[in-house]
Design an enzyme around this catalytic site. Structure first.
Site, PDB file in Angstrom:
ATOM      1  N   ASN A  83       0.832  -1.194   0.000  1.00 56.83           N
ATOM      2  CA  ASN A  83       0.000   0.000   0.000  1.00 56.83           C
ATOM      3  C   ASN A  83       0.876   1.259   0.000  1.00 56.83           C
ATOM      4  O   ASN A  83       2.102   1.178  -0.065  1.00 56.83           O
ATOM      5  CB  ASN A  83      -0.951  -0.046   1.200  1.00 56.83           C
ATOM      6  CG  ASN A  83      -2.311   0.538   0.872  1.00 56.83           C
ATOM      7  OD1 ASN A  83      -2.415   1.582   0.237  1.00 56.83           O
ATOM      8  ND2 ASN A  83      -3.362  -0.142   1.291  1.00 56.83           N
ATOM      9  N   HIS A 113      23.489   2.688  11.697  1.00 55.99           N
ATOM     10  CA  HIS A 113      24.687   3.494  11.926  1.00 55.99           C
ATOM     11  C   HIS A 113      25.276   3.151  13.289  1.00 55.99           C
ATOM     12  O   HIS A 113      24.537   2.812  14.224  1.00 55.99           O
ATOM     13  CB  HIS A 113      24.338   4.986  11.884  1.00 55.99           C
ATOM     14  CG  HIS A 113      23.744   5.421  10.593  1.00 55.99           C
ATOM     15  ND1 HIS A 113      24.498   5.829   9.515  1.00 55.99           N
ATOM     16  CD2 HIS A 113      22.453   5.485  10.182  1.00 55.99           C
ATOM     17  CE1 HIS A 113      23.713   6.133   8.517  1.00 55.99           C
ATOM     18  NE2 HIS A 113      22.463   5.946   8.888  1.00 55.99           N
ATOM     19  N   THR A 162      12.306  -5.804  15.869  1.00 55.10           N
ATOM     20  CA  THR A 162      13.743  -5.726  16.130  1.00 55.10           C
ATOM     21  C   THR A 162      14.410  -7.097  16.157  1.00 55.10           C
ATOM     22  O   THR A 162      15.631  -7.180  16.121  1.00 55.10           O
ATOM     23  CB  THR A 162      14.006  -5.034  17.478  1.00 55.10           C
ATOM     24  OG1 THR A 162      13.373  -5.784  18.523  1.00 55.10           O
ATOM     25  CG2 THR A 162      13.465  -3.606  17.483  1.00 55.10           C
ATOM     26  N   LYS A 163      13.609  -8.168  16.237  1.00 56.13           N
ATOM     27  CA  LYS A 163      14.143  -9.535  16.288  1.00 56.13           C
ATOM     28  C   LYS A 163      13.311 -10.426  15.385  1.00 56.13           C
ATOM     29  O   LYS A 163      12.188 -10.084  15.014  1.00 56.13           O
ATOM     30  CB  LYS A 163      14.104 -10.074  17.722  1.00 56.13           C
ATOM     31  CG  LYS A 163      15.014  -9.314  18.671  1.00 56.13           C
ATOM     32  CD  LYS A 163      14.960  -9.898  20.069  1.00 56.13           C
ATOM     33  CE  LYS A 163      15.877  -9.124  20.996  1.00 56.13           C
ATOM     34  NZ  LYS A 163      15.813  -9.618  22.380  1.00 56.13           N
ATOM     35  N   ARG A 177       6.513  -8.509  19.704  1.00 54.16           N
ATOM     36  CA  ARG A 177       6.575  -9.807  20.375  1.00 54.16           C
ATOM     37  C   ARG A 177       5.425 -10.686  19.890  1.00 54.16           C
ATOM     38  O   ARG A 177       4.362 -10.180  19.527  1.00 54.16           O
ATOM     39  CB  ARG A 177       6.464  -9.639  21.886  1.00 54.16           C
ATOM     40  CG  ARG A 177       7.631  -8.907  22.522  1.00 54.16           C
ATOM     41  CD  ARG A 177       7.487  -8.878  24.040  1.00 54.16           C
ATOM     42  NE  ARG A 177       8.622  -8.251  24.674  1.00 54.16           N
ATOM     43  CZ  ARG A 177       8.706  -6.965  24.970  1.00 54.16           C
ATOM     44  NH1 ARG A 177       7.705  -6.158  24.679  1.00 54.16           N
ATOM     45  NH2 ARG A 177       9.773  -6.480  25.555  1.00 54.16           N
ATOM     46  N   ARG A 180       0.290 -14.657  19.770  1.00 57.89           N
ATOM     47  CA  ARG A 180      -0.306 -15.995  19.771  1.00 57.89           C
ATOM     48  C   ARG A 180      -0.036 -16.670  18.446  1.00 57.89           C
ATOM     49  O   ARG A 180       0.353 -16.036  17.469  1.00 57.89           O
ATOM     50  CB  ARG A 180      -1.814 -15.928  20.006  1.00 57.89           C
ATOM     51  CG  ARG A 180      -2.605 -15.272  18.873  1.00 57.89           C
ATOM     52  CD  ARG A 180      -4.087 -15.320  19.133  1.00 57.89           C
ATOM     53  NE  ARG A 180      -4.888 -14.723  18.090  1.00 57.89           N
ATOM     54  CZ  ARG A 180      -5.301 -15.353  16.994  1.00 57.89           C
ATOM     55  NH1 ARG A 180      -4.971 -16.619  16.773  1.00 57.89           N
ATOM     56  NH2 ARG A 180      -6.066 -14.732  16.106  1.00 57.89           N
TER      57      ARG A 180
END
Length: 202
Positions: A83, A113, A162-163, A177, A180
């Site tokens: 989109n 950076h 971030t992970k 995170r 479910r």
């Protein structure tokens, strides 16, 4: 090893050497053409995006406006749809699978950076991002360098990834995170617990 090779290898690199600046100018020119194209001519938009991307399947579409650093480091699969206002900082490879849906105002950034200001003066780095088949990324999501999102997962609106996110889950938040797993019970619902009132959704 030149600076482009260093960039693609995950090493610190100078983004103004070895043709990288010129490559970014080429991408900016193509993005400008894409973003100024007639919105009623999706074939023309897709043709221009196809010139920009490194690899793509037959059917895909990106709604303008769209921006990227290089373009040639982006690979999108069959049935990919993004989109408005997708930004991809593709200093490293960005690999996006089949049937991936991306909401508005998403930022996919392989680039980063160094933390210390002295180290930041000249060098940056980039780590690849991979998005598996059948992923849905909600509006206003940020995907950070080096992340892999597993096939079939949903990333909720406003998340900052971030992970790595495993396959087949709903993940939300900042930092993102797992909320479910996605199960067969989800098949019959179109929104939360609201059931489909049509028969052709499977």
């Amino acid at each position: 090893m030149n600076q482009k090779e260093r960039m693609l290898s995950g090493l610190p690199y100078d983004s103004f050497q070895d043709g990288l600046f010129e490559d970014r100018i080429r991408a900016k020119i193509l993005c400008k053409k894409i973003n100024e194209a007639d919105g009623y001519d999706p074939d023309e938009i897709t043709k221009l995006v196809g010139e920009l991307l490194g690899k793509h399947k037959e059917h895909f579409f990106i709604e303008p406006p769209f921006r990227c650093d290089y373009g040639y480091n982006i690979e999108v699969g069959e049935g990919f749809y993004a989109n408005y206002n997708l930004s991809v900082l593709d200093c490293a490879k960005v690999t996006i699978g089949d049937r991936v849906l991306i909401g508005p105002n998403v930022c996919i950034t392989t680039a980063g950076h160094p933390i210390h200001p002295l180290s930041r003066k000249k060098y940056e780095y980039a780590f690849p991002i991979t998005i598996g088949d059948d992923v849905w990324i909600g509006a206003n999501v940020v995907i950070n360098p080096g992340v892999t999102i597993g096939a079939g997962s949903v990333i909720g609106s406003g998340s900052v990834v971030t992970k790595d996110i495993p396959a087949g889950v709903v993940a939300v938040g900042n930092p993102c995170r797992v909320l479910r797993a996605i199960t067969d019970e989800d098949i019959d619902c179109y929104y939360k617990d609201r059931k489909f009132d049509v028969d052709d959704y499977r």
